[in-house]
Design an enzyme around this catalytic site. Structure first.
Site, PDB file in Angstrom:
ATOM      1  N   ARG A   1       0.827  -1.211   0.000  1.00 34.77           N
ATOM      2  CA  ARG A   1       0.000   0.000   0.000  1.00 34.77           C
ATOM      3  C   ARG A   1       0.856   1.254   0.000  1.00 34.77           C
ATOM      4  O   ARG A   1       0.467   2.271  -0.572  1.00 34.77           O
ATOM      5  CB  ARG A   1      -0.930  -0.014   1.201  1.00 34.77           C
ATOM      6  CG  ARG A   1      -1.995  -1.061   1.011  1.00 34.77           C
ATOM      7  CD  ARG A   1      -3.053  -0.955   2.052  1.00 34.77           C
ATOM      8  NE  ARG A   1      -4.214  -1.715   1.649  1.00 34.77           N
ATOM      9  CZ  ARG A   1      -4.958  -2.427   2.471  1.00 34.77           C
ATOM     10  NH1 ARG A   1      -4.684  -2.450   3.748  1.00 34.77           N
ATOM     11  NH2 ARG A   1      -5.991  -3.082   2.024  1.00 34.77           N
TER      12      ARG A   1
ATOM     13  N   LYS B   1     -16.756 -17.167   2.196  1.00 32.22           N
ATOM     14  CA  LYS B   1     -18.185 -17.080   2.500  1.00 32.22           C
ATOM     15  C   LYS B   1     -19.029 -16.459   1.408  1.00 32.22           C
ATOM     16  O   LYS B   1     -18.686 -15.421   0.867  1.00 32.22           O
ATOM     17  CB  LYS B   1     -18.362 -16.234   3.756  1.00 32.22           C
ATOM     18  CG  LYS B   1     -17.868 -16.935   4.987  1.00 32.22           C
ATOM     19  CD  LYS B   1     -18.346 -16.222   6.210  1.00 32.22           C
ATOM     20  CE  LYS B   1     -18.182 -17.082   7.437  1.00 32.22           C
ATOM     21  NZ  LYS B   1     -18.447 -16.350   8.642  1.00 32.22           N
TER      22      LYS B   1
ATOM     23  N   GLY C   1      -7.523  -8.837  -0.489  1.00 37.74           N
ATOM     24  CA  GLY C   1      -6.301  -9.203   0.243  1.00 37.74           C
ATOM     25  C   GLY C   1      -5.807 -10.602  -0.077  1.00 37.74           C
ATOM     26  O   GLY C   1      -4.629 -10.801  -0.401  1.00 37.74           O
TER      27      GLY C   1
ATOM     28  N   GLY D   1     -12.665  -4.306   0.081  1.00 41.22           N
ATOM     29  CA  GLY D   1     -14.087  -3.960   0.186  1.00 41.22           C
ATOM     30  C   GLY D   1     -14.531  -3.005  -0.912  1.00 41.22           C
ATOM     31  O   GLY D   1     -15.610  -3.158  -1.499  1.00 41.22           O
TER      32      GLY D   1
END
Ligand code: AMP
Length: 394
Positions: free
Chosen positions: A34, A191, A343, A366
């Site tokens: 980052r 998930k 990630g 996200g």
């Protein structure tokens, strides 16, 4: 949206929101990704002679409480090495930051400030008062409506998009707005529940929806097959059945035909290759098998555009990494415009050494997913709302 590169920043107080939320162990930054992504923006502002103040969050501290373990001090030290100049860390920056033209100061973790998460107006105004120009460059937090990502953009004299944010939006736009077809999406990971919306939205946009991980297990269960003790969300089987049935759109959703299983997920676990039909009641599906991976790879080879989020198996364990590796290589080998984010996806890309053959690697997890869902990112909306021009007195 105004671009930072279109502005004259010389001698101006420029407040840049980056996402420098890097993993830190024993006071050292352990992944530079980052920071490296933010460097071109910081260098461009410094070269123009701006007075650069950088904002970022780190972890999830309790607001109003200083927590030394979530201080940005290690990030300041690492940035100083990259930029080959001093990068002081300002602890009480909200009261004003002193910075010379062509110099840079890193402001302490913005999440220590009360009101950051709630996008508090008073806090946003105090941030805005620090600067002549606010630059939103943190794509990774562009999906959060917080004081340092959106509130400050309302009140700063000028608010603009930094080059990293702009590049991310361009790449995602290229992949999804008017993609070269066939458009294939790969969605893996643990998930379904975290990716429900993105699956719905992609089913309607893409030609091929390739699934892996716990998500695929839930879809396999919905197709009436036995998934044993696999990670699957049985409460979402109806949703998965709707997805397979084409309720949300016409994407083709190929199912695995062979899988790699084990009875438990332990460091010494050995994978067993099985036909999908033969998965036993006490087994877990932990990867796609080679036949399935080859079939998926073939579809990727002829894609015009590929979007990838999430591993296809437990790639952290060598016994269950084969499927994700084969798919990573297929994305890299394909002539398609390819974009990957998240990630675990980035970790897999690094593990398999294919990063330089993927067209664009997004820094957002996200935010990347929300963009794929077709949602408007709040930080982008805040900048667009300022398109009336230069705005307040700037
Ligand atoms: P996510 O954060 O949802 O992208 O999930 C990533 C995690 O899912 C990784 O740590 C993988 O090890 C895990 N994962 C992928 N496939 C499976 C699987 N079949 N069973 C259990 N975990 C999985």
């Amino acid at each position: 949206m105004i671009s930072m590169m279109a502005l004259d920043l010389g001698d101006r107080r420029v407040l840049i929101r980056e996402d420098l939320n890097a993993p830190i162990t024993s006071g050292r930054v352990v992944s530079d990704k980052r920071l490296v992504a933010a460097l071109p923006t910081l260098r461009a502002a410094l070269e123009q002679g701006a007075r650069v103040m950088v904002l970022s969050h780190l972890g999830r501290p309790k607001e109003g409480v200083f927590d030394a373990s979530l201080s940005l001090a290690p990030v300041a030290r690492r940035l100083a090495e990259f930029l080959e100049r001093e990068v002081p860390l300002a602890r009480d920056w909200l009261d004003g930051v002193s910075v010379e033209p062509g110099a840079i100061v890193l402001c302490e973790n913005v999440r220590f400030e009360v009101g950051e998460k709630a996008n508090d107006e008073r806090l946003s105004r105090r941030m805005a008062a620090l600067c002549d120009v606010f630059v939103m460059d943190a794509f990774g937090t562009a999906h959060r409506a917080q004081a340092s990502t959106t509130g400050v953009a309302r009140f700063a004299p000028v608010a603009c998009a930094g080059p990293l944010l702009a590049a991310e939006l361009d790449a995602l736009g290229e992949a999804l707005r008017d993609p070269r077809r066939p458009l294939a999406a790969i969605v893996g990971g643990a998930k379904v529940s975290t990716k429900l919306e993105v699956l719905k939205s992609l089913a309607d946009q893409v030609d091929e929806l390739i699934l892996g991980g716990g998500i695929a297990n839930t879809v396999i269960a919905a197709s009436g097959r036995n998934v044993g003790r696999s990670l699957a969300e049985h409460g979402l089987v109806d949703f998965a059945a709707d997805l397979l049935r084409g309720k949300f759109g016409g994407a083709s959703i190929p199912l695995p035909t062979d899988v790699v299983c084990a009875e438990r997920l332990a460091p010494d676990a050995r994978g067993r290759l099985k036909a999908l039909e033969d998965v036993g009641g006490d087994e877990m599906i932990l990867d796609i098998g080679p036949e399935t991976a080859a079939r998926f790879a073939e579809r990727l080879a002829s894609a015009g555009t590929i979007v990838w989020n999430g591993p296809l198996g437990v790639f952290e364990h060598p016994e269950f990494a084969g499927g994700t590796r084969r798919i990573a290589e297929a994305v890299a080998d394909s002539a398609a415009f390819s974009i990957a984010g998240g990630g675990d996806t980035l970790a897999a890309i690094e593990q398999f050494g294919v990063g330089d053959r993927i067209s664009y690697i997004s820094t957002g997890g996200g935010a990347f997913l929300e963009f794929l869902e077709g949602r408007r990112l709040p930080a982008v909306a805040a900048l667009e709302a300022r398109d009336d021009g230069i705005g307040r007195g700037g």
